[in-house]
Design a protein around this motif. Structure first.
Motif, short mmCIF file in Angstrom:
data_model
loop_
_atom_site.label_atom_id
_atom_site.label_comp_id
_atom_site.label_asym_id
_atom_site.label_seq_id
_atom_site.Cartn_x
_atom_site.Cartn_y
_atom_site.Cartn_z
N ASP A 187 0.67 -1.52 0.01
CA ASP A 187 0.26 -0.02 -0.52
C ASP A 187 0.82 1.43 0.32
O ASP A 187 0.13 2.30 0.65
CB ASP A 187 -0.91 -0.17 0.90
CG ASP A 187 -0.28 0.00 2.34
OD1 ASP A 187 0.86 -0.30 2.62
OD2 ASP A 187 -1.06 -0.38 3.65
N VAL A 188 2.24 1.06 -0.56
CA VAL A 188 3.14 2.58 -0.57
C VAL A 188 3.70 2.36 -1.69
O VAL A 188 3.73 1.77 -2.13
CB VAL A 188 4.13 2.34 0.77
CG1 VAL A 188 5.07 3.62 0.70
CG2 VAL A 188 2.95 2.50 2.36
N PHE A 204 -0.30 5.03 0.96
CA PHE A 204 0.95 6.14 1.11
C PHE A 204 2.16 6.29 0.30
O PHE A 204 1.59 5.49 -0.85
CB PHE A 204 1.31 5.69 2.32
CG PHE A 204 0.39 4.83 3.43
CD1 PHE A 204 0.46 6.48 4.40
CD2 PHE A 204 -0.09 4.00 3.74
CE1 PHE A 204 -0.20 6.47 5.79
CE2 PHE A 204 -0.96 3.86 4.90
CZ PHE A 204 -1.17 4.98 5.31
N VAL A 226 5.99 7.49 -0.66
CA VAL A 226 7.24 7.44 0.18
C VAL A 226 8.42 8.90 -0.79
O VAL A 226 8.76 8.02 -1.97
CB VAL A 226 7.84 6.17 1.03
CG1 VAL A 226 8.74 6.43 1.28
CG2 VAL A 226 6.97 5.95 1.43
N ALA A 247 6.73 8.78 5.34
CA ALA A 247 5.51 8.42 4.61
C ALA A 247 4.04 9.51 4.89
O ALA A 247 3.82 9.69 5.64
CB ALA A 247 4.98 6.95 5.05
N ALA A 294 0.46 10.18 4.26
CA ALA A 294 -0.84 9.50 3.80
C ALA A 294 -1.61 10.35 2.07
O ALA A 294 -1.39 11.34 1.75
CB ALA A 294 -2.02 10.21 4.40
N SER A 351 5.18 -2.41 1.51
CA SER A 351 3.83 -2.47 2.70
C SER A 351 4.84 -0.86 3.53
O SER A 351 5.38 -0.94 4.01
CB SER A 351 3.21 -3.37 3.09
OG SER A 351 4.89 -3.75 4.52
N LEU A 352 3.29 -0.52 4.12
CA LEU A 352 3.56 0.54 5.80
C LEU A 352 4.16 -0.03 6.88
O LEU A 352 5.09 0.36 6.87
CB LEU A 352 2.35 0.85 5.82
CG LEU A 352 2.30 2.65 6.53
CD1 LEU A 352 3.57 3.19 5.94
CD2 LEU A 352 0.97 2.83 7.18
N GLN A 353 3.40 -1.50 6.80
CA GLN A 353 4.20 -2.09 8.12
C GLN A 353 5.49 -2.65 7.92
O GLN A 353 6.27 -2.28 8.99
CB GLN A 353 3.32 -3.31 8.33
CG GLN A 353 4.07 -4.21 9.59
CD GLN A 353 3.15 -5.42 9.35
OE1 GLN A 353 2.38 -5.80 8.95
NE2 GLN A 353 3.31 -6.56 10.55
N LEU A 373 7.07 -1.05 5.90
CA LEU A 373 8.38 0.27 6.18
C LEU A 373 9.03 0.42 7.18
O LEU A 373 9.52 1.48 7.69
CB LEU A 373 7.39 1.42 5.33
CG LEU A 373 8.64 2.71 4.97
CD1 LEU A 373 9.24 2.83 4.65
CD2 LEU A 373 7.01 3.80 4.94
#
Length: 756
Positions: free
Chosen positions: A614-615, A658, A660, A677, A679, A737-739, A741
Motif C-alpha cells: 500500500d506504499v 501512502f 514515500v 511516508a 498519506a 507495505s507500510l508495516q 516500512l
C-alpha cells in the motif's frame, strides 16, 4: 426388478396405449404440491390429455398430472381386434420413433422426458386388417415440471421471453432430414431460429409485390379482328383503303385488321403468380403439419398472417387474366432490373428452399425449447428488468451474432446478446449472455487456464474520480434448473449444515462451478492482473417466502463470507426479492468508494502471508529546485506529480494509500534517504503545463502537453531512523507495505516489487 406403476392409459376403438414407470406418479404429484404449498386436489394442478381419434376415447386419470419431467416411461400400444398398428412415432423426434419397436403387433418402447415440459405429441398410424386406407391418430399429453408451477410460472416465463425474443421459444427436432442431408438440428442455447431470416426475406418479398401491384409490367399484343370501318384505328394500308372505298355505301361490312392492345398476361406476371401459388400451398401444408396442442399462439398468428398476406396478393384483379407459368425461354431483363420485379425475384431465389422445407414439415417440425433453456433465458431477462427497476437507463442493446448451419442459425461463441445501462452517478453496466473468457482474448478479462463461459455476466464500471481510479467489477450468474433431491444426495461430507435442511437447494456441483468462475477469471490492466469477480451465484427455482429477511436464504452465510452462493429466482409474485435486494445494495444504494472498499473475501492459506503493498516509493532527482527538495526532507510537501505515461497504472495506484519520497540530502553523496511516508488524500489528472514551479519542482517540463497525476499529500508519518537507499540513476518507483516500512532497517528489508 422394481415394480412399475401405470401413469396413463388411453383406450380407443382401434388401440390401447399404456405408459408405466418405476417412479411413483402420486408421490411426484404430492411433492410438487408440497413445494407449491397447495393441496393435491387444487384446481391449478389440473393436467390435460388431447386425442384426435374417431370414436369414443377413455382416458385414465384425465385431469391429474401423471407425466413428469426427468422421468423414464415404458410405452406400449396394442391394436384392438380388426385393426393393425402400422407405426408409432413422435412427429418431431426421430430418435423416439427409433426406440419404439413392433413385437408381435404390439409396439413397445422407452420414453425419457428429460427437461422437455409441455405438450408431448404422439402419432399412431392404424389400418383395418381387412384392408383399406390407413389413418393417423394424434394424441398429446402434458409433461409437468417438478420444480415450477405449470399453470403460472411457465406461462410467465414464456410470456416474458416472447415479449423480447418471440421465436427463441421454438426449435426443430433433434434429428431433421432435408435437402442438405441428415444433420443435427439441436440448437445451441439461447437460439434464434432460422425463421428470423425467413421473415426478413418474406418482408422483402412483400415489398416487391406491393410495387408490382402499383406499377405492373404490361406488353403490347396483336390479334386479328373483323371490324366495321368506323372502328378502324391507326394507319390503314392502301389495299384496305380501296376496299373501304368500294364498300363505303354499306356500313355493315367488316374488314380484316390487326388490333394492338396492352396485356398483363406476360411471362414476368405469370412468374409472380406462380410464386404466390407456391408460397400459399407450402404455408398451408406447413400450418396443417404443426397445428397441434401446445403450439405457441405467437407463432400461429405469425403463420396465419403470412397466409392472409399471400391470399390478398393472389386475389388482386391484376392476376385475373394471367395465365399459367411454364418457365422462361430466355433471361428476362424485367425480372433482373425493373422495380418490384427484381426485389421479388431475388427474394424468391432465397425463399424457395425454405418453402420446400415448409412443405416437408413432417420430417422436422416446430417444438418448444426444454425448460432448462427457457429458464436460463428468462433469468437473463429477469436481471435486465431488475436493473431497469433499480433506476438504471437502458442505453444500448446488442443483438447476438449468428451463423447459418443448414436451415438453422447458431449463435457464435462469445457473441451473445447484451444490454448496456447507465446510472445517474456515471456508473455503467453491461449485462451479457454467455460471454467467453478465453486465454487469448484481446479484452481485459481472460482465464488463466481453460476458457470459461458462464450463463450471465454483469459488468459494472465506475468512472475515475478524485479519490478513486476507474474500477471494473464482475458479478457471475449461472441459471440452474435443478434441485438437490434430498439431503442425502449431497452426502454428509458436502452439505451437512443444519441451516441447509430444506427442500430447495442447488446440487453441490453448481456451487463448485461458482468457485471455479470466481477464481479463474482475471483482469489484465497495464501490466498487472487482478480478480474482477466480486461474487458468483447460481440461480435456481427454489420456492421461499422472500418477503422475509434475506437471511432466510440458505446460502446467505456463504454469500457474506466468500461471495459464493445461490439465489432462488422464480417469475411468481415475490420470487426475486432476495436477489433484487442484493443488487440494490451492490449497485444503487452504495457509493463507488464504499463498493470497492468492501472487505476482501480472500482468506490466506495457512502459513502464508499476503502483505498489502500500500506504499508507493518514488525516487527524487537532484535536478529539482532546492526548496522543493527541502519540503520533502522536512515532511512539509503537499503535492507530488507523476506522468500518466510510464507512471504507476490506475489500477495499481488505486491500492496505494501512502507515498514515500527518497529525498536528496544536503550533501549530494552516494546515498539517498527515506525519512517517512505521506498519506495520500486523493489524486486527479491535469496537463503538465498547468503545474507551476512550486508544485513540480522544475521550471522546464520535458513535455508540457503530457498528462500528469497530482497526488494530494496529507498527514506525514516520520520514521524513527531514516533508511539509506543506494543512489540510482533515472526516475523509478516501487511498491512496499507500510508495516514493513516501519520495521525495515535497510532498503532490502522492504521486499519491494519493482513497478512496471
Amino acid at each position: 426388478m422394481p415394480s412399475r406403476t401405470e401413469a396413463l392409459s388411453i383406450d380407443t376403438a382401434s388401440w390401447t396405449l399404456r405408459l408405466k414407470t418405476t417412479a411413483a406418479p402420486d408421490e411426484q404429484l404430492s411433492k410438487l404440491a408440497r413445494l407449491l404449498g397447495r393441496p393435491v386436489d387444487d384446481p391449478s394442478l389440473q393436467a390435460a390429455v388431447e386425442a384426435r381419434v374417431p370414436g369414443a376415447v377413455e382416458i385414465s386419470f384425465p385431469n391429474r398430472p401423471r407425466i413428469f419431467e426427468n422421468t423414464v416411461y415404458t410405452l406400449s400400444v396394442k391394436p384392438k381386434s380388426g385393426f393393425d398398428v402400422v407405426r408409432v412415432g413422435h412427429p418431431t423426434l426421430r430418435d423416439i420413433e427409433d426406440s419404439i419397436d413392433d413385437e408381435d403387433g404390439v409396439w413397445r418402447g422407452t420414453l425419457r422426458t428429460g427437461n422437455d415440459i409441455g405438450w408431448f405429441p404422439l402419432e399412431i398410424v392404424v389400418r383395418p386388417n381387412t384392408g383399406g386406407p390407413a389413418r393417423t391418430d394424434r394424441i398429446a399429453w402434458q409433461v409437468w415440471p417438478l420444480k415450477l408451477d405449470f399453470a403460472s410460472d411457465l406461462k410467465l416465463i414464456a410470456t416474458d421471453i416472447e415479449a423480447v425474443y418471440p421465436l427463441w421459444l421454438f426449435k426443430f427436432g433433434v434429428a431433421t432430414e432435408h435437402d442438405l442431408g441428415v444433420g443435427r438440428g439441436r440448437s445451441d442455447r439461447f437460439l434464434l431460429m432460422w425463421f428470423a431470416q425467413f421473415r426478413s426475406r418474406w418482408d422483402e418479398l412483400e415489398r416487391g409485390l406491393k410495387v408490382i401491384l402499383q406499377n405492373p409490367h404490361v406488353s403490347l399484343q396483336s390479334r386479328s379482328a373483323r371490324l366495321r370501318a368506323e372502328r378502324l384505328r391507326g394507319r390503314i394500308n392502301r389495299k384496305l383503303e380501296e376496299r373501304i372505298a368500294v364498300g363505303g355505301e354499306r356500313p355493315e361490312i367488316r374488314y380484316e385488321a390487326t388490333v394492338w392492345s396492352s396485356s398483363l398476361d406476360t411471362p414476368e406476371n405469370r412468374f409472380v403468380l406462380y410464386v404466390l401459388d407456391k408460397c400459399l400451398s407450402s404455408l398451408d401444408r406447413f400450418r396443417d403439419a404443426v397445428d397441434r396442442p401446445g403450439l405457441s399462439p405467437t407463432f400461429r398468428a405469425l403463420l396465419d398472417g403470412w397466409i392472409r398476406s399471400v391470399s390478398a396478393f393472389r386475389s388482386d384483379p391484376m392476376f385475373h387474366g394471367v395465365g399459367t407459368y411454364f418457365g422462361l425461354s430466355k433471361e428476362s431483363l424485367v425480372l433482373h432490373n425493373r422495380a418490384g420485379y427484381a426485389t421479388t425475384y431475388r427474394a424468391w431465389l432465397e425463399l424457395r428452399r425454405d418453402l420446400e422445407f415448409f412443405a416437408s414439415a413432417s420430417a422436422a417440425r416446430l417444438g418448444m425449447r426444454s425448460v432448462n433453456e427457457l429458464y436460463e433465458i428468462w433469468c437473463f431477462l429477469a436481471i435486465r428488468r431488475m436493473l431497469s427497476d433499480l433506476g438504471f437507463r437502458e442505453s444500448e442493446r446488442k443483438e447476438a451474432r449468428w451463423r447459418k448451419v443448414g436451415l438453422e442459425r447458431e449463435m457464435e461463441n462469445g457473441a451473445g446478446a447484451s444490454f448496456r445501462f447507465e446510472g445517474n452517478d456515471g456508473l455503467r453496466l453491461e449485462l451479457s449472455h454467455e460471454p467467453v473468457f478465453g486465454r487469448f482474448r484481446s479484452g481485459p478479462f481472460h482465464s488463466a487456464t481453460i476458457p470459461q463461459r458462464p450463463d450471465i455476466v454483469l459488468e459494472a464500471r465506475w468512472p475515475a474520480s478524485d479519490e478513486m481510479p476507474e474500477r471494473r467489477l464482475l458479478w457471475i450468474f449461472d441459471a440452474k434448473y435443478r434441485l438437490m433431491e434430498d439431503a442425502a444426495a449431497g452426502s454428509a461430507d458436502r452439505d451437512d449444515e443444519p441451516m441447509r435442511d430444506c427442500d430447495y437447494l442447488v446440487p453441490p456441483d453448481a456451487i463448485d462451478q461458482m468457485h471455479r468462475y470466481r477464481d479463474s477469471i482475471l483482469m489484465r490492466t497495464e501490466g498487472s492482473e487482478s480478480r474482477p469477480v466480486v461474487s458468483a451465484f447460481a440461480l435456481y427455482p427454489g420456492i421461499f417466502d422472500q418477503t422475509r429477511s434475506p437471511a432466510g436464504n440458505p446460502y446467505a452465510q456463504g454469500i457474506q463470507a466468500v461471495g459464493i452462493g445461490a439465489f432462488p429466482l422464480l417469475p411468481s409474485m415475490n420470487g426475486d426479492l432476495w436477489l433484487r435486494a442484493y443488487m440494490d445494495d451492490a449497485l444503487r444504494s452504495t457509493s463507488h468508494a464504499k463498493t470497492v472498499r468492501k472487505r476482501s473475501v480472500r482468506i490466506p492459506v495457512s502459513g502464508l502471508e499476503y502483505p498489502e503493498d500500500d506504499v508507493l516509493i518514488v525516487y527524487l532527482t537532484a535536478d529539482r529546485r532546492p526548496e522543493y527538495l527541502e519540503r520533502f526532507r522536512e515532511g512539509r510537501s503537499e503535492l507530488y506529480h507523476t506522468y500518466l505515461q510510464g507512471g504507476p497504472s490506475s489500477a495499481r495506484l488505486g491500492k496505494v494509500k501512502f507515498l514515500v519520497a527518497i529525498d536528496v540530502p544536503h550533501t549530494d553523496g552516494p546515498l539517498r534517504m527515506i525519512r517517512g511516508a505521506y498519506a495520500i488524500d486523493g489524486w486527479n489528472v491535469v496537463a503538465r503545463s498547468e503545474l507551476d514551479t512550486a508544485a513540480a519542482g522544475s521550471p522546464q517540463p520535458r513535455d508540457a502537453g503530457a498528462k500528469c497525476r497530482i497526488l494530494r499529500l496529507g498527514r506525514y508519518l516520520q520514521l524513527a531512523s531514516p533508511i539509506p537507499v543506494p543512489r540510482e540513476p533515472g526516475n523509478w518507483f516501487r511498491y512496499a507495505s507500510l508495516q514493513r516500512l516501519f520495521e525495515a532497517r535497510t532498503f532490502a528489508d522492504l521486499w519491494s516489487i519493482k513497478g512496471e
